[in-house]
Scaffold this motif. Sequence first.
Motif, PDB file in Angstrom:
ATOM      1  N   LEU A  91       0.742  -1.342  -0.123  1.00 52.37           N
ATOM      2  CA  LEU A  91      -0.048  -0.330  -0.160  1.00 52.37           C
ATOM      3  C   LEU A  91       0.843   1.302  -0.181  1.00 52.37           C
ATOM      4  CD1 LEU A  91      -2.979  -0.962   2.682  1.00 52.37           C
ATOM      5  CD2 LEU A  91      -2.901  -1.257  -0.110  1.00 52.37           C
ATOM      6  N   GLU A  92       1.929   1.234   0.769  1.00 55.61           N
ATOM      7  CA  GLU A  92       2.755   2.397   0.592  1.00 55.61           C
ATOM      8  C   GLU A  92       3.478   2.860  -0.705  1.00 55.61           C
ATOM      9  OE1 GLU A  92       5.064   2.843   5.112  1.00 55.61           O
ATOM     10  OE2 GLU A  92       5.861   1.431   3.499  1.00 55.61           O
ATOM     11  N   PRO A  93       3.831   1.791  -1.523  1.00 55.90           N
ATOM     12  CA  PRO A  93       4.063   2.456  -2.860  1.00 55.90           C
ATOM     13  C   PRO A  93       3.246   2.980  -3.637  1.00 55.90           C
ATOM     14  CG  PRO A  93       5.108   0.064  -2.235  1.00 55.90           C
ATOM     15  CD  PRO A  93       4.110   0.367  -1.127  1.00 55.90           C
ATOM     16  N   GLN A  94       1.888   2.685  -3.396  1.00 53.33           N
ATOM     17  CA  GLN A  94       0.583   3.380  -4.101  1.00 53.33           C
ATOM     18  C   GLN A  94       0.895   4.861  -3.669  1.00 53.33           C
ATOM     19  OE1 GLN A  94       0.103   0.854  -6.081  1.00 53.33           O
ATOM     20  NE2 GLN A  94      -1.848   1.154  -5.992  1.00 53.33           N
ATOM     21  N   ALA A  95       1.044   5.183  -2.314  1.00 54.51           N
ATOM     22  CA  ALA A  95       0.846   6.529  -1.877  1.00 54.51           C
ATOM     23  C   ALA A  95       2.115   7.172  -2.613  1.00 54.51           C
ATOM     24  CB  ALA A  95       1.111   6.519  -0.538  1.00 54.51           C
ATOM     25  N   VAL A  96       3.407   6.547  -2.617  1.00 52.31           N
ATOM     26  CA  VAL A  96       4.577   7.329  -3.024  1.00 52.31           C
ATOM     27  C   VAL A  96       4.545   7.458  -4.614  1.00 52.31           C
ATOM     28  CG1 VAL A  96       6.860   7.100  -3.490  1.00 52.31           C
ATOM     29  CG2 VAL A  96       6.164   6.515  -1.380  1.00 52.31           C
ATOM     30  N   LEU A 101       2.734  12.032  -9.037  1.00 51.92           N
ATOM     31  CA  LEU A 101       2.166  12.491  -9.961  1.00 51.92           C
ATOM     32  C   LEU A 101       1.265  13.731  -9.979  1.00 51.92           C
ATOM     33  CD1 LEU A 101       0.553   8.918 -11.082  1.00 51.92           C
ATOM     34  CD2 LEU A 101       2.440  10.130 -12.027  1.00 51.92           C
ATOM     35  N   GLN A 102       1.411  14.096  -8.667  1.00 53.08           N
ATOM     36  CA  GLN A 102       0.657  15.465  -8.136  1.00 53.08           C
ATOM     37  C   GLN A 102       1.350  16.550  -8.808  1.00 53.08           C
ATOM     38  OE1 GLN A 102       0.143  14.751  -4.037  1.00 53.08           O
ATOM     39  NE2 GLN A 102      -1.533  13.215  -4.446  1.00 53.08           N
ATOM     40  N   TYR A 103       0.737  17.508  -8.825  1.00 52.68           N
ATOM     41  CA  TYR A 103       1.128  19.113  -9.178  1.00 52.68           C
ATOM     42  C   TYR A 103       1.042  19.913  -7.965  1.00 52.68           C
ATOM     43  CZ  TYR A 103       1.354  17.300 -14.101  1.00 52.68           C
ATOM     44  OH  TYR A 103       1.864  16.851 -15.094  1.00 52.68           O
ATOM     45  N   ASP A 105      -0.610  22.367  -5.703  1.00 55.58           N
ATOM     46  CA  ASP A 105      -1.907  23.350  -5.964  1.00 55.58           C
ATOM     47  C   ASP A 105      -2.036  24.140  -4.738  1.00 55.58           C
ATOM     48  OD1 ASP A 105      -2.826  21.287  -4.615  1.00 55.58           O
ATOM     49  OD2 ASP A 105      -4.172  20.745  -6.007  1.00 55.58           O
ATOM     50  N   GLY A 106      -1.277  24.075  -3.401  1.00 51.81           N
ATOM     51  CA  GLY A 106      -1.476  24.592  -2.488  1.00 51.81           C
ATOM     52  C   GLY A 106      -2.519  23.901  -1.468  1.00 51.81           C
ATOM     53  N   ARG A 107      -2.990  22.471  -1.929  1.00 46.05           N
ATOM     54  CA  ARG A 107      -3.707  22.002  -0.958  1.00 46.05           C
ATOM     55  C   ARG A 107      -2.843  20.623  -0.450  1.00 46.05           C
ATOM     56  NH1 ARG A 107      -8.865  20.485  -4.784  1.00 46.05           N
ATOM     57  NH2 ARG A 107      -7.217  20.030  -6.170  1.00 46.05           N
ATOM     58  N   ARG A 108      -3.482  20.213   0.784  1.00 42.50           N
ATOM     59  CA  ARG A 108      -2.904  18.829   1.356  1.00 42.50           C
ATOM     60  C   ARG A 108      -3.297  17.735   0.577  1.00 42.50           C
ATOM     61  NH1 ARG A 108      -3.874  17.578   7.880  1.00 42.50           N
ATOM     62  NH2 ARG A 108      -2.082  15.621   7.709  1.00 42.50           N
ATOM     63  N   HIS A 109      -2.535  16.921  -0.006  1.00 41.70           N
ATOM     64  CA  HIS A 109      -3.014  15.864  -0.797  1.00 41.70           C
ATOM     65  C   HIS A 109      -2.583  14.575   0.274  1.00 41.70           C
ATOM     66  CE1 HIS A 109      -4.116  16.993  -4.886  1.00 41.70           C
ATOM     67  NE2 HIS A 109      -3.238  18.236  -4.457  1.00 41.70           N
ATOM     68  N   LEU A 110      -3.716  13.675   0.212  1.00 42.35           N
ATOM     69  CA  LEU A 110      -3.534  12.371   0.773  1.00 42.35           C
ATOM     70  C   LEU A 110      -3.858  11.278  -0.155  1.00 42.35           C
ATOM     71  CD1 LEU A 110      -5.515  13.248   4.228  1.00 42.35           C
ATOM     72  CD2 LEU A 110      -3.210  13.686   3.812  1.00 42.35           C
ATOM     73  N   VAL A 111      -3.285  10.195   0.202  1.00 45.89           N
ATOM     74  CA  VAL A 111      -3.427   9.166  -0.754  1.00 45.89           C
ATOM     75  C   VAL A 111      -4.306   8.018   0.165  1.00 45.89           C
ATOM     76  CG1 VAL A 111      -2.632   7.275  -2.141  1.00 45.89           C
ATOM     77  CG2 VAL A 111      -1.765   9.662  -2.197  1.00 45.89           C
ATOM     78  N   LEU A 112      -5.610   7.663  -0.482  1.00 52.06           N
ATOM     79  CA  LEU A 112      -6.046   6.402   0.244  1.00 52.06           C
ATOM     80  C   LEU A 112      -5.673   5.118  -0.875  1.00 52.06           C
ATOM     81  CD1 LEU A 112      -8.210   4.723   1.923  1.00 52.06           C
ATOM     82  CD2 LEU A 112      -9.809   5.539   0.057  1.00 52.06           C
ATOM     83  N   ALA A 113      -4.802   4.324  -0.171  1.00 50.90           N
ATOM     84  CA  ALA A 113      -4.184   3.249  -1.041  1.00 50.90           C
ATOM     85  C   ALA A 113      -5.070   1.813  -0.654  1.00 50.90           C
ATOM     86  CB  ALA A 113      -2.789   3.022  -0.700  1.00 50.90           C
ATOM     87  N   VAL A 114      -5.471   1.311  -1.891  1.00 53.76           N
ATOM     88  CA  VAL A 114      -6.227   0.176  -1.595  1.00 53.76           C
ATOM     89  C   VAL A 114      -5.820  -1.195  -2.336  1.00 53.76           C
ATOM     90  CG1 VAL A 114      -8.373   1.565  -1.330  1.00 53.76           C
ATOM     91  CG2 VAL A 114      -7.857   0.730  -3.535  1.00 53.76           C
ATOM     92  N   ILE A 188     -16.729  10.579  -0.322  1.00 57.78           N
ATOM     93  CA  ILE A 188     -15.766  11.213   0.290  1.00 57.78           C
ATOM     94  C   ILE A 188     -15.925  12.717   0.202  1.00 57.78           C
ATOM     95  CG2 ILE A 188     -13.339  11.436   0.639  1.00 57.78           C
ATOM     96  CD1 ILE A 188     -12.928   8.540  -0.255  1.00 57.78           C
ATOM     97  N   VAL A 189     -15.847  13.408   1.232  1.00 61.85           N
ATOM     98  CA  VAL A 189     -16.079  15.047   0.937  1.00 61.85           C
ATOM     99  C   VAL A 189     -15.036  15.751   0.247  1.00 61.85           C
ATOM    100  CG1 VAL A 189     -17.545  15.123   3.146  1.00 61.85           C
ATOM    101  CG2 VAL A 189     -15.053  15.589   3.289  1.00 61.85           C
ATOM    102  N   ALA A 190     -13.786  15.017  -0.036  1.00 58.17           N
ATOM    103  CA  ALA A 190     -12.749  15.715  -0.440  1.00 58.17           C
ATOM    104  C   ALA A 190     -12.221  14.931  -1.606  1.00 58.17           C
ATOM    105  CB  ALA A 190     -11.721  16.353   0.456  1.00 58.17           C
ATOM    106  N   LEU A 191     -13.021  14.280  -2.227  1.00 55.89           N
ATOM    107  CA  LEU A 191     -12.291  13.238  -3.168  1.00 55.89           C
ATOM    108  C   LEU A 191     -11.492  13.850  -4.057  1.00 55.89           C
ATOM    109  CD1 LEU A 191     -12.245  10.321  -4.101  1.00 55.89           C
ATOM    110  CD2 LEU A 191     -14.457  10.528  -5.425  1.00 55.89           C
ATOM    111  N   GLY A 192     -10.480  13.384  -4.621  1.00 57.57           N
ATOM    112  CA  GLY A 192      -9.806  13.974  -5.821  1.00 57.57           C
ATOM    113  C   GLY A 192      -9.712  12.577  -6.997  1.00 57.57           C
ATOM    114  N   GLU A 193      -8.700  12.128  -7.352  1.00 54.46           N
ATOM    115  CA  GLU A 193      -8.917  11.385  -8.587  1.00 54.46           C
ATOM    116  C   GLU A 193      -8.904   9.802  -7.912  1.00 54.46           C
ATOM    117  OE1 GLU A 193      -5.833  11.991 -11.398  1.00 54.46           O
ATOM    118  OE2 GLU A 193      -5.999  13.933 -11.499  1.00 54.46           O
ATOM    119  N   LEU A 194      -9.288   8.982  -9.038  1.00 58.81           N
ATOM    120  CA  LEU A 194      -9.552   7.706  -8.805  1.00 58.81           C
ATOM    121  C   LEU A 194      -8.371   6.926  -9.923  1.00 58.81           C
ATOM    122  CD1 LEU A 194     -13.278   6.896  -8.076  1.00 58.81           C
ATOM    123  CD2 LEU A 194     -11.665   6.655  -6.398  1.00 58.81           C
TER     124      LEU A 194
END
Length: 266
Positions: A91-96, A101-103, A105-114, A188-194
């Motif tokens: 799961l950790e490699p998914q997050a890394v 791949l993110q650009y 944008d001033g926001r706090r990006h989290l990754v839900l690895a599944v 998810i209230v702050a969903l990004g990309e799938l």
Amino acid sequence: MPTLVIDTSFGATVGIVGREPHHEPDSRAHVEKLQPAIADVVAQAGLEPGDIRRIVVGTGPAPFTGLRAGIVAARAAAFATGAELLGQNILEPQAVWRAGLQYPDGRRHLVLAVNDARRRQLYYALYECVPGDPVPRTILDMDIAGAGVIAHRINEWILGRDTPEGGGIVVDVCGTGARRYASSFQGIVALGELVDDSALYAAGADGPRIMANLATAHRDRGDSCSTEPLYLRRPDVSQPAPLKAVMTQEDLRKEAARHLAQETGR
């Protein structure tokens, strides 16, 4: 250092760090194809088995049978070659990978690895990649649950922050099964990309490198790099009830004599 990466958490992926990995998506056939695939990637890299000095194996979380095949192969290869053996969750490699791949944008990006756990469940963990730290920070610990339950837990965490309705936080979902349960993740209230792919094969040559770098970073920090599999699900079988004691003829004779003595003593 020549490093071989083996993972059978979903299908089978094997690769030499620095080169494109081989991926077999069919979980029904990957056990039979695993050893030939390992031999092929080693040969294509211009190496002999004895040249491999480090082996990194995926420890899941994943279903039992497929995961066991990769771990057994890695242990056997390490024993035969004397290579260092490191276990790494997948799961950790998914997050890394996703963080790379993110650009900005001033926001706090989290990754839900599944990873697909079958039975309408997913293995998951929520991570945040912090610049300068090779190992992602764990926000929600690794667990197994249905997609709707996972979305609810993430919302609880997000809405517990100081930002209203998750403002300033984005949660990207990455891994096998992400799109299958997209309708649940829409909650998810702050969903990004799938992203419905595994970093180990979808990232090309970067996949084995990410996996190996994480494992060695954990080793260098003194973390456990155990190759024990991560199943997270309790086994379906249960311990059988103890067998009922069977009385012998001698036991029956003694029991009858005891009852007779009690009756005559009244």
